[in-house]
Scaffold this motif. Structure first.
Motif: not given
Ligand SMILES: Nc1ncnc2c1ncn2[C@@H]1O[C@H](COP(=O)(O)OP(=O)(O)OP(=O)(O)O)[C@@H](O)[C@H]1O
Ligand SMILES: [Mg+2]
Lengths: 310, 475
Positions: A109, A111, A115-119, A194-195, B336, B338-340, B343, B346-347, B452
């Motif tokens: 899915r 969102f 909702r990514l992993f931004p860093t 990503r999905a 990951a 730590r970030e969300d 998400a 969902s993976l 990073r």
């Protein structure tokens, strides 16, 4: 339309395709609020099924039930894999944990608020999506620590798959920069990529066109159509943008105040008086207003992500 | 950092005086009178004075009980001692400091970038290179340190202590920096490791080398035990529960006197051997010790240096593990998470297992370091595992830059080194530490060397990619 007849309609896909996902009597209560009220529908395999409805109709809540983030108050959500693709072809999603739904039932899915992993880098985002294959190949980390050949091969494959999807969403150039620094439209595409890297059988997209400009929207249409055709997976799509919905959907379910008010092909829904009354507006006026509202809500988000750019 | 010649007119400046001002600008330094008359309106001046007075008031409130009034032990009970001059001094410093700072802010050109910020910006941009050079230099220095002519017993001993903290901070970095789980009770695992070795040696005569893996294992199990109840917690809630956990372990060690001998601690813990060779002056009948085996003269430095290299190796293993695991799916899943977390779910990433593994592995390295600590000191007591230790380890991680390996080294050297250096100023140590933390957090809010690097790169040049593949197959 009474509940009985809705029920019978619901279990068949209008095009007659095999039902990939069957939702029966899905109900979700939040305290006294009935966010989803006895909804039933089926989504066909290798079809795009759109769920539309005014704001607050309960669309995202349906997604959250499907993907295990909410446990439905009532109802059954069954997902049937292609018989050849797995040993265990039938999943009851309402009984499964969210991460198991993604991993075993292979429902992916995106969102509504990205909702990514931004860093983490764009490529890393796609590598995280392939966690399970890689984890197994790394011998649950033990073999990977010593640089086993098997893991290196698996990683190479994973990078290749990521590259494939990056090419598809035109983000190959940005692969090594952090996902949070991408512009808004690119973040939406990355989330879809990503999905897709999880190799789903059902892809659930929550307003993928929100905040996109018309050109990006058209590209999104092409992308979704090609995913459907090439990967032969089902796509469940929540969308306010009617140009997207009407053009690419094989099947549309319309929600209003948590109830399903119409279900059928784009042609059927467009002409359904119930839909016109409840959603598309009596005349053009109301529809216009609705569109304005939608855009108003999206804009701040977009501006924010644009201003984040260096 | 005073005003330079380019300071512009604030909008409220009195135009009649601007000419004279510009003249003085060209001369460089600004006479104070000029500053106060021409550049600030009366209102700004009033605000400034008000702010300084307010800062002074707060300072008074803080210092009056810390420095102004002291409780002292007198014959015939407790009495009060007054240090008014000291109080006035502190409050005065705060007032004047606040005044000067406010003045500077008000006189600054809006688009003016202070010099220190420009320099910082440049170092930030070059952080990866700086980190690499620094890491190489640090490694060579660490390897050669005991062989240097200036390597006194005290220096090598201090370096060993610093390395323990580096290892602990690296271990904690797994939990805090990578997995993003704020753990204020990390010292508990250090304690579990220490006591595992101490108790096994005390009751069952286990050797250090046998206990080292066991200490890691026990600590990891405690990591999982802590992990379970806090799985659903995040941020501050998690911090408080972990803090409580750390205290529980310490209090149990303190009060379970039958097992741990309570506050007396456990002493004469055996020292490690060098592949079976002990570092004793007179080996047992018929056995060799380190110096007799290698035909050396006995020197207690041999043991000190051996311990130094031992912790260096342990710390490097920790570092190597982190460098590798970051590139593995587990490490990526930690980041990951730590970030969300949503998400991640969902993976298909199982957040329970992922978090528990972070707790367990972080704790394991704490346990190794604990076993080493026990053997180095030959004595453990609950006093070594107070909350302040957790705070110092966390401070090293935060100061160094979350997730930054070399940053941790720099921060540990600065912090623990400063502790040693400031030993003579015992009572000001904590103040100095606090001030340093505040300064660093203002200047580099993400830590000294936070940067990073992606754990995997996409090479756009496919030919290059192919070349690499061939190379890899060859090796
Ligand atoms: N976790 C929750 N707790 C309480 N109420 C909720 C929760 N999630 C959703 N709701 C309510 O359920 C209703 C349906 O919300 P939902 O987000 O599903 O609407 P939607 O159709 O996705 O709307 P939109 O087009 O604005 O995204 C709303 O009234 C919302 O306030
Ligand atoms: Mg929604």
């Amino acid at each position: 339309m009474n509940a009985q007849s809705a029920d019978n309609d619901a279990l068949a896909v209008p095009s007659g395709a095999r039902a990939l996902l069957t939702v029966e009597h899905l109900t979700m209560r939040f305290g006294g609020l009935l966010a989803v009220d006895d909804i039933s529908f089926a989504a066909g395999d290798a079809e795009i099924t759109a769920i539309i409805g005014p704001n607050g109709a309960g669309k995202t809540t349906v997604f959250n039930c499907l993907t295990g983030f909410y446990k439905p108050s009532e109802g059954r959500l069954s997902l049937r894999h292609d018989s050849e693709s797995g040993q265990q072809p039938l999943f009851y999603l309402e009984r499964m944990d969210d991460y198991r739904i993604a991993d075993a039932a292979r429902v992916a899915r995106t969102f509504q608020n990205i909702r990514l992993f931004p860093t983490m880098s764009v490529l890393e985002n796609l590598m995280v999506a392939q966690h399970h294959a890689l984890l197994r190949a790394s011998g649950f980390t033990l073999l990977g620590l010593f640089g086993s050949r098997r893991y290196r091969r698996a990683e190479k494959d994973a990078i290749e798959r990521a590259r494939y999807w990056l090419d598809r969403v035109q983000l190959t150039e940005q692969a090594n920069i952090s996902a949070g620094s991408l512009p808004y439209g690119a973040q939406r595409r990355l989330e879809i990529a990503r999905a897709m890297c999880t190799e789903p059988v059902l892809l659930c997209l929550d307003e993928p066109a929100a905040g996109l400009n018309p050109r990006e929207s058209a590209e999104l249409n092409q992308l979704l159509l090609r995913i459907k055709e090439e990967q032969e997976i089902g796509i469940l799509l929540i969308e306010h943008d009617m140009s997207v919905v009407m053009e690419i959907s094989d099947h549309i379910a319309v929600l209003d105040y948590g109830r399903k008010i119409s279900d059928g092909t784009a042609e059927f829904v467009r002409n359904d008086p119930a839909v016109i009354r409840a959603y598309l507006g009596e005349e053009d006026e109301e529809q216009e207003e609705k569109g304005e509202q939608g855009r108003e809500q999206e804009r701040p988000e977009q501006e924010q992500s644009e201003s984040n750019r260096p | 950092m005073g005003t330079d010649g380019k300071t512009p007119e604030p909008p409220s400046a009195n135009p009649g005086q601007s000419k004279g001002q510009q003249a003085s600008d060209r001369e460089g330094a600004l006479p104070a009178a000029d500053l106060l008359q021409g550049r600030l309106s009366a209102r700004q001046m009033r605000d400034l004075v008000k702010e300084s007075a307010f800062a002074g008031l707060i300072a008074f409130g803080i210092f009056v009980f810390i420095s102004g009034v002291r409780i002292v032990d007198q014959p015939g009970g407790l009495g009060l001692e007054y240090h008014w001059s000291r109080l006035v001094l502190y409050v005065g410093i705060v007032c004047v400091g606040r005044f000067l700072w406010g003045l500077r802010v008000r006189l600054r050109r809006p688009d003016h970038v202070p010099q220190w910020k420009a320099i910082l910006g440049r170092t930030t941009a070059r952080a990866p290179q700086v980190a690499k050079i620094l890491a190489g230099f640090a490694l060579v220095f660490a390897l050669l340190l005991p062989l240097m002519p200036f390597a006194s017993r005290y220096l090598v001993d201090t370096a060993t202590t610093i390395l323990i903290y580096i290892m602990l901070a690296w271990g904690l970095n797994i939990v805090v920096g990578l997995a993003g789980l704020l753990d204020l009770g990390y010292v508990a695992f250090y304690a579990v490791g220490s006591y595992s070795y101490a108790l096994l040696a005390y009751y069952y005569d286990f050797s250090f080398w046998m206990c080292l893996p066991l200490a890691g294992l026990f600590a990891a199990s405690f990591g999982v035990i802590l992990g379970f109840p806090v799985l659903r917690l995040r941020g501050d809630y998690l911090a408080i529960v972990t803090l409580g956990f750390g205290e529980i372990i310490r209090v149990v060690l303190l009060n379970w006197t039958e097992l741990t001998r309570g506050p007396d601690g456990i002493d004469s813990i055996p020292r490690p051997t060098f592949f079976g060779l002990p570092f004793t002056r007179r080996p047992a009948e018929g056995a060799d010790s380190f110096h007799t085996f290698f035909g050396l003269d006995y020197s207690s430095m041999q043991r000190i240096i051996f311990l130094y290299y031992l912790i260096l190796v342990l710390a490097l293993i920790t570092n190597l593990f982190i460098l590798r695991v970051r590139k593995l799916p587990l490490g990526r899943a930690w980041e990951a998470l730590r970030e969300d977390e949503v998400a991640c779910r969902s993976l298909g990433i199982n957040p329970t297992n992922t978090k528990l593994s972070a707790f367990a592995i972080g704790a394991m390295f704490g346990g190794f370091a604990g076993a080493f600590f026990a053997t180095k000191q030959a004595f453990v007591s609950p006093e070594s595992f107070t909350f302040i230790e957790s705070a110092i380890i966390l401070a090293i991680v935060v100061l160094g830059g979350m997730g930054s390996q070399i940053g941790v080294v720099v921060a540990a050297v600065l912090l623990i080194g400063a502790f040693e250096f400031l030993r003579s100023l015992e009572q000001y140590r904590m103040e100095a530490l606090g001030a340093a933390m505040v300064v660093v957090m203002i200047w580099r809010p993400r830590g000294l060397l936070a940067h990073r690097e992606p754990t995997v790169l996409l090479h756009h040049d496919r030919a290059l990619d192919l070349g690499e593949a061939i190379e890899e197959n060859d090796s």
